[in-house]
Design a protein around this motif. Sequence first.
Motif, short mmCIF file in Angstrom:
data_model
loop_
_atom_site.label_atom_id
_atom_site.label_comp_id
_atom_site.label_asym_id
_atom_site.label_seq_id
_atom_site.Cartn_x
_atom_site.Cartn_y
_atom_site.Cartn_z
N GLY A 1 -1.01 10.88 0.06
CA GLY A 1 0.06 9.91 -0.05
C GLY A 1 1.14 10.14 0.99
N VAL B 1 -4.56 4.53 -1.84
CA VAL B 1 -5.60 5.04 -0.95
C VAL B 1 -6.73 4.02 -0.87
N SER B 2 -7.36 3.95 0.31
CA SER B 2 -8.47 3.01 0.47
C SER B 2 -9.80 3.70 0.23
N GLY B 3 -10.69 3.01 -0.47
CA GLY B 3 -12.03 3.55 -0.69
C GLY B 3 -12.84 3.45 0.60
N GLU B 4 -13.85 4.31 0.68
CA GLU B 4 -14.66 4.35 1.90
C GLU B 4 -15.90 3.48 1.74
N LYS C 1 -11.45 10.12 -5.26
CA LYS C 1 -10.20 9.81 -4.56
C LYS C 1 -9.06 9.50 -5.54
N ARG D 1 -7.81 1.53 -3.65
CA ARG D 1 -8.12 0.11 -3.48
C ARG D 1 -9.57 -0.10 -3.06
N LEU E 1 -4.42 11.43 -6.96
CA LEU E 1 -3.29 10.55 -7.31
C LEU E 1 -2.86 10.81 -8.76
N LEU F 1 -0.23 9.03 4.31
CA LEU F 1 -0.25 7.56 4.40
C LEU F 1 1.15 7.01 4.64
N LYS F 2 2.14 7.70 4.12
CA LYS F 2 3.51 7.24 4.34
C LYS F 2 4.02 7.59 5.73
N GLU G 1 -3.91 4.44 7.25
CA GLU G 1 -4.60 5.69 7.56
C GLU G 1 -4.39 6.04 9.04
N THR H 1 5.57 5.35 -6.32
CA THR H 1 5.97 5.84 -4.99
C THR H 1 4.80 6.48 -4.25
N ILE H 2 3.64 6.53 -4.89
CA ILE H 2 2.49 7.18 -4.25
C ILE H 2 1.67 6.11 -3.53
N PRO H 3 1.46 6.25 -2.23
CA PRO H 3 0.71 5.21 -1.51
C PRO H 3 -0.70 5.02 -2.06
N LYS I 1 -8.78 10.44 8.46
CA LYS I 1 -8.79 10.83 7.06
C LYS I 1 -9.99 11.69 6.72
N VAL J 1 0.84 -1.19 0.00
CA VAL J 1 0.00 0.00 0.00
C VAL J 1 0.89 1.26 0.00
N LEU J 2 1.95 1.25 0.79
CA LEU J 2 2.79 2.44 0.91
C LEU J 2 3.71 2.64 -0.29
N GLU J 3 4.20 1.57 -0.83
CA GLU J 3 5.08 1.65 -2.00
C GLU J 3 4.54 0.70 -3.07
#
Lengths: 340, 631
Positions: B223, A307-310, A287, A149, A291, B226-227, B163, A303-305, B190, A138-140
Amino acid sequence: MFDRDNSRTRNHKKWIILIVAIVMSILLSGCVEEPKVYRVGVLAGLNYLADITEGFKDEMTRLGYVEGENITYDVQSTDFDMDTYQSIVQGFIDDDVDLILAFPTEAAVVAKETTEGTDIPVVFSFAFIEEIDLIDSVLEPGGNITGVRYPGPDVAIKRLEIMLELAPDAERIWVPFQRGYPSIESQLNAMRPIAEEAGITLLDAPVDDAAEIEAELEELAESSDDGVGIDAILLLADPISVTPDAIVAMGKFAEEHEIPLGGALIEADGYGTIFGVNVDIIDAGKKTAPLADKVLQGTPAGTIPVVSGETFLQINYTRAQDVGIEVSDSLLNQANEVIR
Amino acid sequence: MQTLTQESHKTRSLTATLAWALFALSVVMLLVSGGLQMFSNFQTQREAISNRQQIIAQDASRRVSAFIQEQFSILETAIRLTDLTAASSVEREETLGSLLGLHLAFRQLVLLDAQQEELTRVSRLSEVGSGRLGDRLDSDALTQIRQEGRYISPVYIEPITSEPMVIMAVPETTILGEFQGTLVAEVNLKFMWELIADIKIGEQGLAYVVDRQGNLIAFSDVGRVLKGENVSYLHTVEEFINNPSTYTKTDVSTYQGIQRNRVVGTYIPLETPDWAVVTELPWNEAYREVIQEAILSTIIILVMSILAGLLGVFVARRLAVPLVDLTQTAAQIAGGDRNLQAVVEGPSEVVRLATAFNSMTAQMRDLIGNLEQRVAERTAELELKAADLARANQYKSEFLASMSHELRTPLNAILTFNELLAIGTFGPVNDEQVDYLQKSLQSGRHLLSLINDVLDVAKIQSGRMKLFIEDGFDIKQELKDIVASTEVQLRDKPVTLVTEIDPEFPPMTCDKRRVRQVLLNLVSNAVKFTERGTITLVARKRGDEVLFAVIDTGPGITQEDRIIIFEPFVQTEDGIRHAGGTGLGLPISKSLVEAHGGRIWVDSTPGQGSKFYVLLPLSQDQVDRTTESQS
């Protein structure tokens, strides 16, 4: 003497021309740069999720990308056709677009695989990341991909928990899903421990279309002593659960046998489900836009984490009453939307 | 004219000097006034930016505080309205479920009894996925809940979504304050991001929230949140970390912001929770008005400078053109066109100058006219006198030549008869008579020699001296004769004669009598003046020339005397003292050498001796076989 005067006059003219040129260059310096027009290819891989594109565009507009001025979208829609996915993505590559937005999961996977070896970044939306070779973490996320996601396992568990609350006596839950769909396994794997703890049997039912669903259900009914064979139908997050024909087939069966049908809230030809736990489609699109913005501004996508959907809970209270399902106040209170 | 042109290259013209001076003065004044104006605007704008940033930051902090307060208020309201711990499990689930549906930020709600046992739990996601919230409350947290009525945990990261989350908890107490239990909520921060993203700070300004450790909690670039990025390296964040939460920043700082651009920023601490809201505005945007004014001022200064330059050129030309014309007129007059007059126009000072100039040139013309007339008259007079003098000189030379010739004829007769008498041709003579006759002969010969010298000088000065050039003159033999006769003269003197004669000395083409005369004159002079030491006679071939040198160790010749010894009828004091004579030997020698196309000169050090050099060409191709010497 006259030569000297002429020479002096020429020098004065040179100075004047030089100064005027400097002033003009200062005045005109801000007028020469043409703004870049970004081209984004959108692979809308499922009609049910078409609103993702709208959410994405709206948010991109808010971020300063005005369609037709500094951004153009090539939106290619299809409905769960893997071959078409690939040709669409190839078309984007041939057009050398600046970015590809792809959804849902299988479209994102195809986009990732097809763009490998190119420098075209991919931003996905509404995609599973569990047990699928889409991102590293998720982070990388790695590679040239990032996105929003779909929290598939959590959603699957929540659907099962709510179904158990609505049908506390259920013992056999029929779980139809699109045969070969990549994210099914992660959802089933998430639900199995819960079902086992609750003493529930999950009847996996891979199908290809509504007709097969109909046939499967008939077979179940015929093979059962009480004429039903199952206590509930639970939909997963996959294409078949949002196919109207399939919903009609399952809805007709559920209504006829007064068993709850739920998981994803959907209506088709007067039939439908009683609840749905899902990710807000438009919100998922929104969302995705920041990005894409970062990617277009030069940040490597990998390199952009992610994001999780709500997630949100919807309950069709009327339909629940129609099939004789009692919905507790607690559940109604938790719902983000109640259809009465 | 040429001088004027050269000077114009070295010095700047009046027009250019005036134009540059006016231009520079204008530019300096414009720059100073513009600079002061810009500085004043900058200071004013800085203050305005500071005030505006403070207001925006306070508004942003109120929004974030309101978000937190809203969650607390929901929990506290639920606690106050419902006796949750005493309610049935269904009622509790209904209440907590309602709370969950009330706000998306609640991810999980748990009701704990007084012993921290979990009574009820509702979760937005799966029960399995969510951890036990009660386990996240340590004893300090529980103490804070009981004593302060509220608790908010440090921010932690949810492992699946990355998060940021916080635990918020409020106590349930009886009306008498008896502790009954705790309502705990896991809040997803968030949902605060949108609040932050929606804060409008100019066009490109932004806000973000950090905790006391500098961790990024809320920011439009999710991002980075999140990091779990730590931004304690940022100036304002560092200030927040290093100052207590009661400290309120009252100004803005300029630094490298979170987006790596130059920003002006400030922060407002929230106190509860221990976070701060930081606002940043790009420096370019913040000072846009100042920058625009600066650009406008620069353009105005540039335009005004151009105008000032053009005006300077115009004014300078107006002032300088009459002067340039006057200069041209002066140059033309200096070049010989004296009848020109300067144009009388322009500023009054220039008119006065031109008038004075014309008056001066008129006077100068008169003076020059008179002067030329007087010079012409004087020149004519001088020419007449010169002609008279030349004629007189001619007469003198002719007279001398004639007189010398007339003198020589009887003198030769006298000498001949004296010799005949001395040898007894006309009868015997005794010794005493012979002695007298010899003295008479000696005096006669000396007189003849003087007459010959005078005759030579006269010939030279009248231009009638003739050289008789012959080929194959063996100078070596001549030198031997000179050496032999000189040795005889040196018999009674402690002087040694040295010769350095080149054995390969070639035959010369010259008037041998005159060359011999020159060499004899030099050697006899050396003999006369040298009392002791050496006399060296040198003869060498040097290419197409021959060099003769007579070097003695005599008294030498002073610098002043070296100039006059080659002048006819002039003798140095030493010459008169040592040898008497006419002083014509060296002038005659000089004339003879030069008539051969050669050169004679002397090098001498008083007290050490003299060196006389004669340089003659070996051949006389360029000289007529019979030529007249030049006076």
